[in-house]
Scaffold this active site. Structure first.
Site, PDB file in Angstrom:
ATOM      1  N   CYS A   1       0.853  -1.179   0.000  1.00 24.92           N
ATOM      2  CA  CYS A   1       0.000   0.000   0.000  1.00 24.92           C
ATOM      3  C   CYS A   1       0.895   1.237   0.000  1.00 24.92           C
ATOM      4  CB  CYS A   1      -0.895  -0.009   1.228  1.00 24.92           C
ATOM      5  SG  CYS A   1      -1.838   1.518   1.446  1.00 24.92           S
TER       6      CYS A   1
ATOM      7  N   ASP B   1       0.180  -6.136   0.015  1.00 23.42           N
ATOM      8  CA  ASP B   1      -0.973  -6.598  -0.749  1.00 23.42           C
ATOM      9  C   ASP B   1      -0.549  -7.879  -1.454  1.00 23.42           C
ATOM     10  OD1 ASP B   1      -2.808  -4.498  -0.224  1.00 23.42           O
ATOM     11  OD2 ASP B   1      -1.833  -3.231  -1.712  1.00 23.42           O
TER      12      ASP B   1
END
Length: 133
Positions: free
Chosen positions: A49, A56
């Site tokens: 992120c 992620d």
């Protein structure tokens, strides 16, 4: 009053310019007039992120109809691994991968799809498409 001890916590985040496009290598495709569809899949695509640095994780699928070139698989693995610490939005990652591979291969068509693992109760699926004119 309870202070949010996590408000200033961040992990190191690399910028998009650290994505290793130079490692990508094309190899000849000997059947340019065929309608061969090539599909590469991995469950191990990661980026972070751009605001928190939290990871992620995604299942990534690259599907294309080659024209005169294929991507060399070892180079693709190194390229995708270079995203590991890059701060990039999920929707931007699929578009960046598509852009880099289209530039390298000039395929007839290509689709890059990422299905991200659930985080905060939301799953994301992002799909970017290219079709040669």
């Amino acid at each position: 009053m309870v202070m949010d001890k996590y408000a200033s916590r961040r992990f190191d985040i690399q910028q998009e310019d650290t994505i290793d496009v130079a490692v990508l290598e094309a190899i000849p495709f000997d059947y340019p007039d065929s309608t061969t569809e090539v599909v590469y899949e991995t469950e191990e695509f990661t980026s972070v992120c751009p605001w928190t640095g939290l990871p992620d994780f995604a299942r990534l699928v690259i599907r294309y109809v080659p024209h005169r070139a294929l991507v060399e698989l070892k180079s693709l693995k190194y390229y995708l691994t270079s995203y590991r610490n890059v701060g990039i939005l999920q929707e931007h990652a699929v578009n960046r991968i598509l852009q880099d591979l289209v530039q390298l291969l000039q395929p007839v068509s290509m689709v890059v799809e990422a299905e991200y693992k659930e985080r905060g109760g939301i799953k994301t699926k992002a799909i970017a498409r290219y079709q040669k004119e």
